[in-house]
Design a protein around this motif. Structure first.
Motif, PDB file in Angstrom:
ATOM      1  N   ARG A 133      17.455  77.760  38.098  1.00  0.00           N
ATOM      2  CA  ARG A 133      18.131  77.134  39.235  1.00  0.00           C
ATOM      3  C   ARG A 133      19.407  76.421  38.801  1.00  0.00           C
ATOM      4  NH1 ARG A 133      16.716  80.057  42.639  1.00  0.00           N
ATOM      5  NH2 ARG A 133      17.646  78.637  44.121  1.00  0.00           N
ATOM      6  N   ALA A 193      17.969  77.547  50.785  1.00  0.00           N
ATOM      7  CA  ALA A 193      19.036  76.611  50.440  1.00  0.00           C
ATOM      8  C   ALA A 193      20.201  77.344  49.788  1.00  0.00           C
ATOM      9  CB  ALA A 193      18.495  75.528  49.508  1.00  0.00           C
ATOM     10  N   ASP A 194      19.887  78.311  48.916  1.00  0.00           N
ATOM     11  CA  ASP A 194      20.940  79.113  48.286  1.00  0.00           C
ATOM     12  C   ASP A 194      21.725  79.898  49.324  1.00  0.00           C
ATOM     13  OD1 ASP A 194      19.311  80.015  45.135  1.00  0.00           O
ATOM     14  OD2 ASP A 194      20.412  78.232  45.777  1.00  0.00           O
ATOM     15  N   LEU A 237      11.960  78.079  50.270  1.00  0.00           N
ATOM     16  CA  LEU A 237      12.891  77.015  50.649  1.00  0.00           C
ATOM     17  C   LEU A 237      14.100  76.983  49.724  1.00  0.00           C
ATOM     18  CD1 LEU A 237      10.298  74.212  51.470  1.00  0.00           C
ATOM     19  CD2 LEU A 237      11.622  75.573  53.093  1.00  0.00           C
ATOM     20  N   SER A 238      13.871  77.281  48.440  1.00  0.00           N
ATOM     21  CA  SER A 238      14.986  77.318  47.494  1.00  0.00           C
ATOM     22  C   SER A 238      15.936  78.460  47.809  1.00  0.00           C
ATOM     23  CB  SER A 238      14.446  77.457  46.070  1.00  0.00           C
ATOM     24  OG  SER A 238      15.505  77.495  45.145  1.00  0.00           O
ATOM     25  N   ASP A 239      15.371  79.630  48.118  1.00  0.00           N
ATOM     26  CA  ASP A 239      16.209  80.780  48.486  1.00  0.00           C
ATOM     27  C   ASP A 239      16.986  80.499  49.763  1.00  0.00           C
ATOM     28  OD1 ASP A 239      15.343  82.179  46.321  1.00  0.00           O
ATOM     29  OD2 ASP A 239      13.864  83.387  47.401  1.00  0.00           O
ATOM     30  N   VAL A 247       7.970  76.845  47.782  1.00  0.00           N
ATOM     31  CA  VAL A 247       9.067  76.306  46.969  1.00  0.00           C
ATOM     32  C   VAL A 247      10.142  77.368  46.797  1.00  0.00           C
ATOM     33  CG1 VAL A 247       9.698  75.576  44.642  1.00  0.00           C
ATOM     34  CG2 VAL A 247       7.728  74.561  45.768  1.00  0.00           C
ATOM     35  N   LYS A 248       9.743  78.590  46.504  1.00  0.00           N
ATOM     36  CA  LYS A 248      10.725  79.667  46.324  1.00  0.00           C
ATOM     37  C   LYS A 248      11.422  80.010  47.641  1.00  0.00           C
ATOM     38  CE  LYS A 248      11.389  84.246  44.340  1.00  0.00           C
ATOM     39  NZ  LYS A 248      12.340  84.639  45.382  1.00  0.00           N
ATOM     40  N   SER A 264      24.000  77.668  51.094  1.00  0.00           N
ATOM     41  CA  SER A 264      25.107  77.283  50.217  1.00  0.00           C
ATOM     42  C   SER A 264      26.161  78.374  50.158  1.00  0.00           C
ATOM     43  CB  SER A 264      24.578  76.979  48.815  1.00  0.00           C
ATOM     44  OG  SER A 264      25.628  76.662  47.933  1.00  0.00           O
ATOM     45  N   GLU A 322       8.577  72.529  54.819  1.00  0.00           N
ATOM     46  CA  GLU A 322       9.289  71.495  54.076  1.00  0.00           C
ATOM     47  C   GLU A 322       8.441  70.232  53.962  1.00  0.00           C
ATOM     48  OE1 GLU A 322      13.856  72.783  55.328  1.00  0.00           O
ATOM     49  OE2 GLU A 322      12.986  70.915  56.062  1.00  0.00           O
ATOM     50  N   ARG A 324      24.435  71.754  38.577  1.00  0.00           N
ATOM     51  CA  ARG A 324      23.580  71.928  37.403  1.00  0.00           C
ATOM     52  C   ARG A 324      24.231  72.923  36.444  1.00  0.00           C
ATOM     53  NH1 ARG A 324      20.402  71.459  41.940  1.00  0.00           N
ATOM     54  NH2 ARG A 324      18.865  69.781  41.880  1.00  0.00           N
ATOM     55  N   ASP A 364      23.596  76.164  38.525  1.00  0.00           N
ATOM     56  CA  ASP A 364      24.828  76.623  39.156  1.00  0.00           C
ATOM     57  C   ASP A 364      25.667  77.426  38.175  1.00  0.00           C
ATOM     58  OD1 ASP A 364      24.974  75.222  41.918  1.00  0.00           O
ATOM     59  OD2 ASP A 364      24.413  73.610  40.550  1.00  0.00           O
TER      60      ASP A 364
END
Length: 310
Positions: free
Chosen positions: A141, A80-81, A76-78, A73-74, A84, A11, A98, A143
């Motif tokens: 990305r 976060a998903d 960390l994004s995954d 980036v991918k 969530s 991060e 979004r 919603d």
């Protein structure tokens, strides 16, 4: 090094690439510059690779750093998903939502339902992408994407918001000047408003094909539904638009629905809310509820058209 520490260092690394300096990351995180530098050093030691070219004037990622950045980036994004999804049912309605949809639908129905949401959920913010293209919730990305018409088979999860159909209509002033439209054969005596051919087969060409010009004189073309609607209201010609664009105008008598003989029956299709995640976040559930309430069942434009005076 523990997995948790590696993720934390990743991060910091991603933040550093984006910020371009250790000091900017340190200020945002509220730590010392040396702390950020140590985390980058630890990550380089773990990977046995130099991630930055450092000088007194610039901090640039190496080729290895660029590769790690794209993968991190991918990752960390995954992550976060995943977080969530796990906490979605208990999470507060906050954070960034979004959404993507057609410009006219966004202005007419999405934006008006947001004011009360912002009042009820002050921690919520919305990024609304108004576009004619078909947005992909997975790669972009998002919603939620609001799509119209038939949906192709996909792994995306969809919920029908409402139904739509196309309506042929014109302003009373136009009909008074040019006469009524009783059949398609009479189109040659009329002026038409249409969607730009280069953008979409929708509009008149969807039912008349490429031989549109043999039916009538096309005086105005636009890739924007609202622009076509405004031209029709101004009496420029006859238009074929979705009922959610012109339904309220027809209900007020500002446009008149036409049913010319020879016109293929109007097909009823859906307006769909499409998402990638199996479990919607709390903010997405709140938005879907607000939008559904605002549109209504049956949809407000359908109720308006039913109230049209004969």
């Amino acid at each position: 090094m523990s997995q948790a520490r590696t993720m934390e260092n990743l991060e910091v690394f991603v933040d550093t690439v984006r910020a371009g300096s250790f000091s900017a990351v340190a200020r945002r995180r509220g730590v010392a510059v040396s702390s950020v530098a140590r985390q980058i050093d630890a990550l380089e030691e773990e990977l046995k690779a130099s991630l930055f070219t450092r000088s007194t004037r610039a901090l640039r990622p190496t080729d290895a750093g660029k590769l790690l950045f794209s993968r991190a980036v991918k990752i960390l994004s995954d992550l976060a998903d995943a977080r969530s999804e796990v906490v979605s049912f208990e999470a507060a309605v906050e954070g960034v939502l979004r959404v993507s949809c057609l410009p006219t639908f966004g202005r007419r129905y999405v934006v008006p339902c947001l004011a009360q949401m912002f009042h009820t959920h002050p921690g919520l913010s919305v990024e609304l992408d108004l576009t004619e293209r078909i947005a992909d919730p997975t790669t972009e990305r998002l919603d939620l994407a609001i799509r119209f018409g038939h949906l192709p088979d996909s792994t995306l999860i969809s919920t029908k918001l409402a139904e739509q159909t196309y309506v042929v209509c014109a302003a009373p002033d136009y009909l008074a000047r040019h006469g009524a439209l009783h059949s398609l054969d009479e189109l040659e005596n009329h002026r038409l408003i249409d969607k730009r051919r280069s953008q979409s087969p929708l509009g008149w060409r969807e039912v008349l094909g490429d031989d549109l010009l043999q039916y009538g004189h096309c005086v105005f073309e636009s890739d924007d539904f609202e622009a076509q609607r405004q031209a029709a209201l101004a009496g420029a010609g006859i238009v074929r638009l979705p009922d959610w664009v012109v339904g309220h105008d027809i209900g007020r008598g500002e446009l008149v629905a036409l049913h010319p003989e020879g016109m293929p029956p109007a097909e009823m299709t859906g307006i769909h809310l499409v998402r990638a995640l199996r479990r919607p976040s709390a903010r997405l559930k709140a938005f879907v509820t607000a939008l559904s309430d605002h549109v209504g069942r049956p949809a407000s434009w359908q109720r308006a058209m039913q109230r049209q005076l004969p």
